[in-house]
Design an enzyme around this catalytic site. Structure first.
Site, PDB file in Angstrom:
ATOM      1  N   GLY A  23      18.744  47.394 -19.166  1.00  0.00           N
ATOM      2  CA  GLY A  23      19.468  48.067 -18.080  1.00  0.00           C
ATOM      3  C   GLY A  23      19.547  49.572 -18.287  1.00  0.00           C
ATOM      4  CB  SER A 113      12.478  35.764 -21.496  1.00  0.00           C
ATOM      5  OG  SER A 113      11.992  35.463 -22.780  1.00  0.00           O
ATOM      6  CB  SER A 114       7.362  35.736 -23.304  1.00  0.00           C
ATOM      7  OG  SER A 114       8.185  35.989 -24.442  1.00  0.00           O
ATOM      8  CB  CYS A 115      11.575  32.148 -24.345  1.00  0.00           C
ATOM      9  SG  CYS A 115      12.966  32.238 -23.233  1.00  0.00           S
ATOM     10  CE1 TYR A 142      15.931  34.688 -22.323  1.00  0.00           C
ATOM     11  CE2 TYR A 142      18.208  34.833 -21.597  1.00  0.00           C
ATOM     12  CZ  TYR A 142      16.960  35.406 -21.767  1.00  0.00           C
ATOM     13  OH  TYR A 142      16.752  36.701 -21.363  1.00  0.00           O
ATOM     14  CE  LYS A 146      17.124  35.621 -18.061  1.00  0.00           C
ATOM     15  NZ  LYS A 146      17.670  36.574 -17.054  1.00  0.00           N
ATOM     16  CG  HIS A 185      15.632  39.488 -29.819  1.00  0.00           C
ATOM     17  ND1 HIS A 185      16.541  39.967 -28.907  1.00  0.00           N
ATOM     18  CD2 HIS A 185      15.187  38.321 -29.294  1.00  0.00           C
ATOM     19  CE1 HIS A 185      16.627  39.148 -27.874  1.00  0.00           C
ATOM     20  NE2 HIS A 185      15.814  38.142 -28.083  1.00  0.00           N
ATOM     21  NE  ARG A 215       8.627  34.876 -31.533  1.00  0.00           N
ATOM     22  CZ  ARG A 215       8.237  33.710 -32.024  1.00  0.00           C
ATOM     23  NH1 ARG A 215       6.937  33.489 -32.264  1.00  0.00           N
ATOM     24  NH2 ARG A 215       9.112  32.749 -32.278  1.00  0.00           N
TER      25      ARG A 215
HETATM   26  O1  GFB Z   1      13.117  37.629 -32.271  1.00  0.00           O
HETATM   27  P1  GFB Z   1      13.587  36.243 -32.569  1.00  0.00           P
HETATM   28  O2  GFB Z   1      15.020  36.072 -32.939  1.00  0.00           O
HETATM   29  O3  GFB Z   1      13.361  35.332 -31.281  1.00  0.00           O
HETATM   30  O4  GFB Z   1      12.701  35.568 -33.747  1.00  0.00           O
HETATM   31  P2  GFB Z   1      12.107  34.564 -30.670  1.00  0.00           P
HETATM   32  C1  GFB Z   1      11.340  35.782 -33.820  1.00  0.00           C
HETATM   33  C2  GFB Z   1      10.820  35.290 -35.162  1.00  0.00           C
HETATM   34  O5  GFB Z   1      11.257  36.225 -36.175  1.00  0.00           O
HETATM   35  C3  GFB Z   1      11.325  33.905 -35.619  1.00  0.00           C
HETATM   36  C4  GFB Z   1      11.754  35.506 -37.283  1.00  0.00           C
HETATM   37  O6  GFB Z   1      10.259  33.236 -36.218  1.00  0.00           O
HETATM   38  C5  GFB Z   1      12.379  34.265 -36.656  1.00  0.00           C
HETATM   39  O7  GFB Z   1      12.545  33.260 -37.649  1.00  0.00           O
HETATM   40  N1  GFB Z   1      12.713  36.342 -38.031  1.00  0.00           N
HETATM   41  C6  GFB Z   1      12.510  36.786 -39.288  1.00  0.00           C
HETATM   42  C7  GFB Z   1      13.902  36.769 -37.606  1.00  0.00           C
HETATM   43  N2  GFB Z   1      13.585  37.470 -39.725  1.00  0.00           N
HETATM   44  C8  GFB Z   1      14.478  37.477 -38.687  1.00  0.00           C
HETATM   45  C9  GFB Z   1      15.778  38.037 -38.541  1.00  0.00           C
HETATM   46  O8  GFB Z   1      16.353  38.651 -39.464  1.00  0.00           O
HETATM   47  N3  GFB Z   1      16.381  37.868 -37.328  1.00  0.00           N
HETATM   48  C10 GFB Z   1      15.780  37.185 -36.303  1.00  0.00           C
HETATM   49  N4  GFB Z   1      16.426  37.067 -35.122  1.00  0.00           N
HETATM   50  N5  GFB Z   1      14.534  36.609 -36.410  1.00  0.00           N
HETATM   51  C11 GFB Z   1      13.513  34.859 -28.513  1.00  0.00           C
HETATM   52  C12 GFB Z   1      14.438  33.997 -27.695  1.00  0.00           C
HETATM   53  O9  GFB Z   1      12.766  34.002 -29.348  1.00  0.00           O
HETATM   54  O10 GFB Z   1      12.600  35.573 -27.713  1.00  0.00           O
HETATM   55  C13 GFB Z   1      15.149  34.836 -26.679  1.00  0.00           C
HETATM   56  O11 GFB Z   1      15.338  33.331 -28.566  1.00  0.00           O
HETATM   57  C14 GFB Z   1      14.175  35.652 -25.887  1.00  0.00           C
HETATM   58  O12 GFB Z   1      15.890  34.025 -25.842  1.00  0.00           O
HETATM   59  C15 GFB Z   1      13.264  36.430 -26.789  1.00  0.00           C
HETATM   60  O13 GFB Z   1      13.411  34.798 -25.081  1.00  0.00           O
HETATM   61  C16 GFB Z   1      12.235  37.191 -25.991  1.00  0.00           C
HETATM   62  O14 GFB Z   1      11.030  35.514 -30.327  1.00  0.00           O
HETATM   63  O15 GFB Z   1      11.751  33.397 -31.513  1.00  0.00           O
END
Ligand code: GFB
Length: 315
Positions: A23, A113-115, A142, A146, A185, A215
């Site tokens: 935003g 979102s791409s999810c 989520y 979406k 994230h 990613r």
């Molecule tokens: O970015 P993330 O939390 O979400 O995790 P997603 C991406 C990858 O990074 C996973 C790893 O494989 C996590 O295990 N990772 C490594 C970590 N270290 C970390 C850390 O310290 N924190 C986090 N958060 N991850 C999201 C969706 O999925 O994608 C949302 O949950 C949204 O809703 C977003 O759609 C775009 O990419 O897996």
């Protein structure tokens, strides 16, 4: 695209979610667009309150809406708060899209979102991969909210002729991201952890999961630019992927973050945390074919985000 571009000049544009990372980027991007930006803080307007949303639309009469408001978070937040992620996002989408339809909004862009794509969709994921297989369990809540928003835009277009479109950004990062280690994230979490390791003189950087998932990342300013581009130039039923095409493994990302932060450390991996989807690279050729391309490469965006973090967040 042959349609006449939708002009924002002189229009009242409601940026829903203006305090969030996307935003804020949209408000920055709209600054030179000669339009009146309408915003409402969470205290002024809870988008889960339909009567409040209808009152806002009746009072402020937006002519365009950028629906960037959502309850968002990383993999751990999604996995542990399924009710919040499904309920909040479903109700906000139905309230805002319904009020926009009733209020005769000329153009609405809904952000997903791409999810939304199946966990094992063929990579890179095309728009027509939607609903062709089971979702990723960690964020299916989520994702379903979406997907409902995407389908609502299509239904309102088909039945009522509403010019509502949907944009599906990939994993975003940049200024005003959430750096809280539990709800954020991966990219902001690694920046915060690497910064702390550096200041503490630690020799390890903890990474969730195996580090093997891949990613795709896009800087939020590129995303905001793409959203305005689509708002102006796109008017059709299909949602549109907004990806950079730049994909890295989490292990490689952690190495890039450590380098950007100036941290010499060994990566340690925590298998107790979920990996989530193995990959979620999107095919953004529909958007590229309209003539839009991102401008901020990951390494440049990463360094800029760390600089922002140092001036605004670092303890
Ligand atoms: O970015 P993330 O939390 O979400 O995790 P997603 C991406 C990858 O990074 C996973 C790893 O494989 C996590 O295990 N990772 C490594 C970590 N270290 C970390 C850390 O310290 N924190 C986090 N958060 N991850 C999201 C969706 O999925 O994608 C949302 O949950 C949204 O809703 C977003 O759609 C775009 O990419 O897996």
């Amino acid at each position: 695209m042959t349609q006449t571009p939708f002009s924002l000049a002189g229009k009242r544009v409601f940026v829903a979610g203006h305090r969030g990372m996307v935003g804020r980027a949209l408000v920055r991007r709209l600054a030179d667009q000669d339009c009146e930006i309408l915003t409402a803080s969470r205290e002024e307007l809870d988008l889960r309150d339909q009567a409040g949303v209808d009152r806002f639309f009746a009072d402020r009469r937006p002519q365009a809406v950028l629906m960037a408001a959502a309850t968002v978070g990383g993999i751990y937040a999604n996995d542990t708060r399924p009710a919040d992620f499904l309920y909040d996002n479903l109700v906000m989408a139905t309230n805002v899209l319904g009020a926009a339809l009733r209020g005769g909004v000329e153009k609405l862009t809904f952000l997903g979102s791409s999810c939304i794509y199946p966990r094992l969709a063929p990579q890179p994921m095309r728009e027509d991969a939607l609903l062709t297989g089971p979702l990723e369990p960690t964020n299916e809540w989520y994702a379903i909210a979406k997907i409902a928003g995407v389908k609502l835009c299509q239904a309102f277009r088909r039945q009522h002729g509403a010019d509502f479109i949907s944009a599906m950004p990939t994993n975003l990062y940049g200024p005003f991201d959430n750096f809280d280690l539990e709800s954020s994230h991966v990219l902001p979490a690694l920046i915060a952890k690497a910064h702390r390791a550096k200041t503490d003189g630690a020799s390890t950087l903890s990474v969730w999961g195996s580090g093997a998932p891949k990613r795709e990342f896009m800087h939020v300013d590129d995303c905001a630019d793409a959203i305005l581009f689509l708002t102006r130039h796109y008017s059709a039923e299909s949602h549109v992927n907004v990806g950079s095409g730049e994909e890295v493994s989490i292990r490689t990302l952690a190495q890039h973050v450590a380098q950007a932060v100036g941290l010499q450390a060994e990566l340690t991996f925590d298998p107790s945390k979920p990996d989530g989807a193995p990959r979620k690279l999107m095919d953004s050729s529909l958007l590229r074919g309209m003539g839009w391309a991102p401008r901020i490469p990951l390494n440049e965006g990463l360094k800029a985000t760390y600089s922002w973090y140092l001036t605004q967040i670092a303890p």
